[in-house]
Design an enzyme around this catalytic site. Structure first.
Site, mmCIF file in Angstrom:
data_model
loop_
_atom_site.group_PDB
_atom_site.id
_atom_site.type_symbol
_atom_site.label_atom_id
_atom_site.label_comp_id
_atom_site.label_asym_id
_atom_site.label_seq_id
_atom_site.Cartn_x
_atom_site.Cartn_y
_atom_site.Cartn_z
ATOM 1 N N ARG A 94 0.009 10.310 0.628
ATOM 2 C CA ARG A 94 0.416 11.405 1.386
ATOM 3 C C ARG A 94 1.661 12.177 1.209
ATOM 4 O O ARG A 94 1.979 13.270 1.806
ATOM 5 C CB ARG A 94 0.783 10.676 2.769
ATOM 6 C CG ARG A 94 -0.337 10.096 3.545
ATOM 7 C CD ARG A 94 0.017 9.775 4.875
ATOM 8 N NE ARG A 94 -0.923 8.859 5.300
ATOM 9 C CZ ARG A 94 -0.760 8.224 6.441
ATOM 10 N NH1 ARG A 94 0.300 8.257 7.346
ATOM 11 N NH2 ARG A 94 -1.839 7.143 6.984
ATOM 12 N N LYS A 136 -11.353 -1.746 7.068
ATOM 13 C CA LYS A 136 -10.019 -1.188 7.641
ATOM 14 C C LYS A 136 -10.299 -0.744 8.984
ATOM 15 O O LYS A 136 -11.314 -0.239 9.256
ATOM 16 C CB LYS A 136 -9.356 0.282 7.020
ATOM 17 C CG LYS A 136 -8.392 0.525 7.524
ATOM 18 C CD LYS A 136 -7.309 1.655 6.658
ATOM 19 C CE LYS A 136 -6.546 2.637 7.475
ATOM 20 N NZ LYS A 136 -5.167 2.816 6.670
ATOM 21 N N GLU A 154 0.872 -1.240 0.160
ATOM 22 C CA GLU A 154 0.067 -0.054 -0.011
ATOM 23 C C GLU A 154 0.859 1.421 -0.108
ATOM 24 O O GLU A 154 1.722 1.320 0.922
ATOM 25 C CB GLU A 154 -0.994 0.080 1.326
ATOM 26 C CG GLU A 154 -1.785 1.144 1.446
ATOM 27 C CD GLU A 154 -2.709 1.222 2.719
ATOM 28 O OE1 GLU A 154 -2.860 0.257 3.210
ATOM 29 O OE2 GLU A 154 -2.798 2.345 3.411
HETATM 30 C C1 3PG Z 1 -2.199 3.909 7.682
HETATM 31 O O1 3PG Z 1 -2.255 4.905 6.986
HETATM 32 O O2 3PG Z 1 -2.637 2.851 7.549
HETATM 33 C C2 3PG Z 1 -1.162 4.197 9.125
HETATM 34 O O3 3PG Z 1 -0.673 5.359 9.014
HETATM 35 C C3 3PG Z 1 -0.223 2.915 9.216
HETATM 36 O O4 3PG Z 1 -0.064 3.356 10.604
HETATM 37 P P1 3PG Z 1 1.488 3.115 11.259
HETATM 38 O O5 3PG Z 1 2.449 4.090 10.475
HETATM 39 O O6 3PG Z 1 1.639 3.177 12.737
HETATM 40 O O7 3PG Z 1 2.092 1.611 10.788
#
Ligand code: 3PG
Length: 207
Positions: free
Chosen positions: A44, A126, A40
């Site tokens: 961002r 999710k 994924e």
């Molecule tokens: C996401 O976008 O799913 C999260 O930001 C992932 O979270 P993490 O950086 O704590 O793994």
């Protein structure tokens, strides 16, 4: 449209924040070679779409999706560059409408939201930000009354708590940035990333 079939068979999905195509390709090569080939890429960064495009072109056997998708425009833009699934932290009416024919993992954080998405035909949702929402305990509690729906938790999952999620059969897959953090990518810590991916694969094989 439900994305369960697209992500099936991938117990862990690396969630990547990346802004440079060359690094995206290097990372994809590393992830695919260690068997973590469902990836994924979060929308961002400025060049996230371009990174997805490059990865899809160079690694056609991998399953590359777009994360942090919150608007219909983002969903369409991701599909235009070849993204095979999208993940959203939530589930606005506009996004669900736009995703009628696009594989999407929408986000749900409460029983009502999970029930609404289940009614809309989603088999996997999710759960974000997982650890802040109570983590695996909350997911297990939601699963007691709400049957069949599978969860894709992300947010705060690390090596230390990963097993708690993997142990539960209502977890479709676990996502997270701990395998390849943006700092590791930025600083070219490829050996560290590879070590983590390999140790994860050993753990999955032992499960
Ligand atoms: C996401 O976008 O799913 C999260 O930001 C992932 O979270 P993490 O950086 O704590 O793994």
């Amino acid at each position: 449209m439900d994305a369960s079939k697209v992500i099936a068979g991938h117990p862990v999905v690396p969630v990547i924040v990346i802004n440079e195509e060359a690094k995206a390709l290097r990372l994809a090569e590393l992830l695919v070679s260690t068997g973590l080939d469902c990836i994924e890429i979060t929308l961002r960064t400025e060049r996230a779409l371009s990174c997805i495009k490059a990865m899809v072109k160079e690694f056609p056997s991998a399953t590359i999706g777009a994360g942090s998708v919150v608007t219909p425009d983002q969903l369409r833009a991701a599909e235009d560059v070849g993204s095979q699934f999208a993940v959203s932290p939530g589930a606005s009416a506009e996004l669900l409408k736009a995703a009628a024919t696009s594989p999407l993992v929408p986000g749900a954080a409460t029983a009502t939201e999970v029930m609404q998405l289940k009614s809309a035909g989603y088999k996997t949702v999710k759960f974000f930000p997982a650890e802040l929402l109570g983590g695996i305990k909350t997911i297990r509690a939601l699963c007691d009354p709400i049957k069949e729906v599978q969860f894709f938790p992300t947010g705060g999952i690390r090596e230390s708590n990963l097993q708690d999620y993997l142990d539960f059969d209502r977890i479709a897959c676990v996502g997270g940035s701990w395998l390849a953090s943006s700092a590791d990518i930025e600083n070219d810590h490829w050996d560290d990333i590879r070590r983590r991916c390999k140790s994860l694969q050993d753990r999955i094989a032992a499960n």
